[in-house]
Motif scaffolding. Structure first.
Motif, short mmCIF file in Angstrom:
data_model
loop_
_atom_site.label_atom_id
_atom_site.label_comp_id
_atom_site.label_asym_id
_atom_site.label_seq_id
_atom_site.Cartn_x
_atom_site.Cartn_y
_atom_site.Cartn_z
N ARG A 6 -9.97 16.23 7.86
CA ARG A 6 -11.07 15.27 7.87
C ARG A 6 -10.49 13.91 7.52
O ARG A 6 -9.38 13.83 6.98
CB ARG A 6 -12.16 15.65 6.86
N PRO A 7 -11.20 12.82 7.84
CA PRO A 7 -10.65 11.51 7.48
C PRO A 7 -10.39 11.40 5.98
O PRO A 7 -11.15 11.93 5.16
CB PRO A 7 -11.75 10.54 7.93
N ALA A 8 -9.32 10.75 5.62
CA ALA A 8 -9.02 10.48 4.21
C ALA A 8 -10.09 9.54 3.67
O ALA A 8 -10.42 8.53 4.29
CB ALA A 8 -7.65 9.86 4.08
N ARG A 9 -10.61 9.86 2.49
CA ARG A 9 -11.69 9.08 1.90
C ARG A 9 -11.10 8.12 0.86
O ARG A 9 -10.59 8.55 -0.17
CB ARG A 9 -12.73 10.01 1.25
N LEU A 10 -11.16 6.82 1.17
CA LEU A 10 -10.58 5.80 0.32
C LEU A 10 -11.65 4.88 -0.23
O LEU A 10 -12.54 4.44 0.51
CB LEU A 10 -9.57 4.95 1.11
N ALA A 11 -11.55 4.59 -1.52
CA ALA A 11 -12.34 3.51 -2.13
C ALA A 11 -11.39 2.37 -2.44
O ALA A 11 -10.22 2.61 -2.80
CB ALA A 11 -13.03 3.99 -3.40
N LEU A 12 -11.85 1.14 -2.30
CA LEU A 12 -10.99 -0.01 -2.51
C LEU A 12 -11.56 -0.92 -3.58
O LEU A 12 -12.79 -1.04 -3.74
CB LEU A 12 -10.81 -0.81 -1.22
N THR A 13 -10.65 -1.58 -4.31
CA THR A 13 -11.05 -2.60 -5.27
C THR A 13 -10.31 -3.88 -4.93
O THR A 13 -9.16 -3.85 -4.48
CB THR A 13 -10.72 -2.20 -6.71
N GLY A 14 -10.95 -5.00 -5.13
CA GLY A 14 -10.31 -6.30 -4.90
C GLY A 14 -10.66 -6.85 -3.54
O GLY A 14 -11.01 -6.13 -2.60
N GLY A 15 -10.56 -8.18 -3.42
CA GLY A 15 -10.90 -8.84 -2.17
C GLY A 15 -9.85 -9.82 -1.72
O GLY A 15 -10.13 -10.73 -0.95
N GLY A 16 -8.60 -9.62 -2.18
CA GLY A 16 -7.52 -10.55 -1.85
C GLY A 16 -6.84 -10.22 -0.54
O GLY A 16 -7.34 -9.46 0.29
N PHE A 17 -5.65 -10.79 -0.38
CA PHE A 17 -4.90 -10.67 0.88
C PHE A 17 -4.58 -9.22 1.21
O PHE A 17 -4.82 -8.76 2.34
CB PHE A 17 -3.62 -11.50 0.77
N ARG A 18 -4.02 -8.47 0.25
CA ARG A 18 -3.65 -7.09 0.52
C ARG A 18 -4.86 -6.23 0.83
O ARG A 18 -4.83 -5.39 1.73
CB ARG A 18 -2.89 -6.51 -0.67
N VAL A 73 -6.22 0.17 -5.72
CA VAL A 73 -6.40 -1.00 -6.57
C VAL A 73 -5.58 -2.15 -6.01
O VAL A 73 -4.35 -2.09 -6.00
CB VAL A 73 -5.99 -0.69 -8.03
N SER A 74 -6.27 -3.17 -5.52
CA SER A 74 -5.59 -4.34 -4.92
C SER A 74 -6.06 -5.60 -5.63
O SER A 74 -6.78 -6.43 -5.06
CB SER A 74 -5.89 -4.43 -3.42
N VAL A 75 -5.66 -5.72 -6.90
CA VAL A 75 -5.99 -6.90 -7.69
C VAL A 75 -4.68 -7.45 -8.27
O VAL A 75 -3.66 -6.77 -8.25
CB VAL A 75 -6.99 -6.56 -8.83
N PRO A 76 -4.67 -8.68 -8.79
CA PRO A 76 -3.42 -9.27 -9.31
C PRO A 76 -2.79 -8.41 -10.41
O PRO A 76 -3.50 -7.70 -11.14
CB PRO A 76 -3.88 -10.63 -9.85
N PRO A 77 -1.45 -8.46 -10.54
CA PRO A 77 -0.75 -7.63 -11.53
C PRO A 77 -1.26 -7.79 -12.96
O PRO A 77 -1.21 -6.84 -13.74
CB PRO A 77 0.71 -8.09 -11.41
N ALA A 78 -1.76 -8.97 -13.30
CA ALA A 78 -2.26 -9.17 -14.66
C ALA A 78 -3.54 -8.39 -14.91
O ALA A 78 -3.82 -7.97 -16.03
CB ALA A 78 -2.50 -10.66 -14.91
N ALA A 79 -4.34 -8.19 -13.84
CA ALA A 79 -5.62 -7.50 -13.99
C ALA A 79 -5.54 -6.02 -13.66
O ALA A 79 -6.38 -5.23 -14.09
CB ALA A 79 -6.67 -8.17 -13.09
N ALA A 80 -4.54 -5.63 -12.88
CA ALA A 80 -4.47 -4.25 -12.38
C ALA A 80 -4.38 -3.20 -13.49
O ALA A 80 -5.08 -2.18 -13.41
CB ALA A 80 -3.30 -4.11 -11.41
N PRO A 81 -3.55 -3.37 -14.53
CA PRO A 81 -3.42 -2.29 -15.51
C PRO A 81 -4.73 -1.89 -16.18
O PRO A 81 -4.98 -0.69 -16.39
CB PRO A 81 -2.43 -2.87 -16.54
#
Length: 365
Positions: A6-18, A73-81
Motif C-alpha cells: 500500500r502507499p507509504a503513509r507520511l506525515a510532514l512538519t515544516g513549510g520550508g524549502f526541503r 521533520v523538516s524544520v531548522p536544526p535549532a528547532a528540530a531536536p
C-alpha cells in the motif's frame, strides 16, 4: 526496492524549502505515497498545505491520529531536536532532516533523549544517489582491495562525512582533523531560485580538510560554498584501495599479479535519440555486471529524486517495523561530529581530534 503493498503513509512538519521539495515529489508518486497530514503551527505553512489540498493539523495529536508510518521533520536544526523529542516521546517513527541538531551540545542532548529509543532516522540521501550507490557496490565487491582513502569534493560537511565514512568503513573511529580555508572570486550563475542572469564574481570560500582515522585510513574534504549547485565547479569522488583506485566512475584495479585492468561504470539512460521509452535512468554497470538498477523505472525521476524516494520508502517500511531504517541517528550524529570538527579546526587554526561519543556503541553493533 519493490513497491510496498500500500502507499507509504507520511506525515510532514515544516513549510520550508526541503518540505516543499518533498511535497512536490510525493504529489507525483501517488501510487507510492500518501500524505496523511501536515503540521502547520504558522499561518503561511497552513495556507501552503491547504492550497495543495493536504490535511492541516495544528498540533501533534491531530497529526498522529491519522496513523502515519513515519513523520518527516523538516524544520531548522535549532528547532528540530525539540520536535523530534516530542514525537519520539509519543512513540512515533521519525525521519528528521540533516543535520539532526545545530551544534555538538544539541547533538549530545538529542542522543541522550531519543537515541536509546531507536525511533529516529535521518534524511541522509547522498549514499543512496545512484552513482554513489554504484561506487559503494564496487567497494563492497572488493574490487579495490582494502579501502584506504577517500576524496570528496561535491557536498558539504555532514553529507560529505556520510560518503567518506561509508566508503572507508570507519564507523565511529576518532579522527584527527586539519582544515584550512581560502577565499577567491567565483561566478554564481544558479541559485535555488534558478539562473541569476549575472556573470558577476563574488568572493567564495573553499574549505579543504584532511581527516586521519588511523590504521592507514584517511580522507580529503574539499568544498566551495556554492559547489552543490554551481555548474562551474565539478563534483569529484576518489576511492583508493590496496589493489586499485576509483576516480568518479573510472576504475583501475589489479586482476592478478601481472594484470592491471581499466574500466568504467557505464550509465544506461533511456529516451535519447530515437529511443521511445522516455527519459529515465535504467541502470549503472561495470564490465557487463549491474551495480545499480533504478527501482522506480518509468517514474522519470532525477538521480536526486531517486535517492529521496528510496529514502522515504525505506523510512516508511522501517516505521511499520518491517525492515531496518535507512540511516539511523547514530550514523548522522557521527557525520555531524566530523563536520563540526572541520569548523572547529578552522576556528582553532590547527588540528582537532574527535573522541568517541555516546552513540559510538550503536555504530559498533
Amino acid at each position: 526496492m519493490s513497491a510496498p503493498p500500500r502507499p507509504a503513509r507520511l506525515a510532514l512538519t515544516g513549510g520550508g524549502f526541503r518540505a516543499g521539495l518533498h511535497l512536490d515529489l510525493l504529489r507525483r508518486l501517488p501510487e507510492l505515497f500518501e500524505v496523511t497530514g501536515v503540521l502547520a503551527r504558522g499561518e503561511a505553512t497552513a495556507a501552503a498545505a491547504t492550497r495543495r489540498g493536504l490535511p492541516v493539523h495544528r498540533d501533534l495529536d491531530g497529526l498522529l491520529r491519522a496513523a502515519p508510518d513515519v513523520v518527516v521533520v523538516s524544520v531548522p536544526p535549532a528547532a528540530a531536536p525539540g520536535l523530534v523529542r516530542e514525537l519520539a516521546g509519543r512513540g512515533a517513527a521519525v525521519l528528521t532532516e540533516t543535520p539532526p541538531a545545530a551544534d555538538l551540545a544539541g547533538l549530545r542532548a538529542l542522543w541522550e533523549a531519543v537515541g536509546p529509543s531507536g525511533r529516529v532516522q535521518v534524511a541522509e540521501q547522498y549514499p543512496l544517489s545512484p552513482h554513489n550507490a554504484a561506487r559503494a557496490e564496487v567497494v563492497r565487491r572488493g574490487l579495490l582491495g582494502t579501502p584506504t582513502s577517500v576524496q570528496v569534493s561535491s557536498t558539504q560537511l555532514h553529507h560529505a562525512a556520510a560518503l567518506l565514512r561509508g566508503f572507508l568503513g570507519v564507523g565511529a573511529r576518532p579522527a584527527r582533523v586539519v582544515a584550512t580555508a581560502t577565499t577567491a572570486p567565483l561566478v554564481d550563475p544558479i541559485t535555488r531560485a534558478g539562473w541569476t542572469g549575472s556573470a558577476h564574481e563574488r568572493p567564495q570560500v573553499t574549505t579543504v580538510a584532511t581527516l586521519d582515522f588511523g590504521d592507514g585510513r584517511s580522507a580529503l574534504y574539499d568544498f566551495t560554498e556554492t559547489q552543490t549547485r554551481n555548474p562551474l565547479r565539478a563534483r569529484r569522488l576518489v576511492v583508493r584501495g590496496s589493489a586499485g583506485e576509483l576516480v568518479d566512475d573510472r576504475l583501475v584495479r589489479l586482476a592478478d599479479p601481472v594484470t592491471v585492468l581499466a574500466s568504467s561504470i557505464e550509465r544506461r539512460q533511456t529516451g535519447g535519440h530515437q529511443d521511445l521509452q522516455g527519459m529515465d535512468l535504467d541502470h549503472l554497470a561495470l564490465d557487463g555486471r549491474v551495480l545499480f538498477r533504478n527501482p522506480f523505472a518509468g517514474a522519470r525521476l532525477s538521480d536526486e529524486e531517486i535517492a529521496v524516494t528510496e529514502l522515504l520508502l525505506r523510512a516508511a517500511t522501517w516505521g511499520r517495523g518491517e525492515a531496518p531504517g535507512p540511516y539511523p541517528l547514530a550514523e548522522a550524529a557521527q557525520d555531524h561530529l566530523l563536520g563540526l570538527a572541520i569548523g572547529a579546526s578552522l576556528a582553532a587554526g590547527g588540528p582537532v581530534v574527535t573522541v568517541q561519543e555516546a552513540w559510538a556503541a550503536a555504530l559498533s553493533r
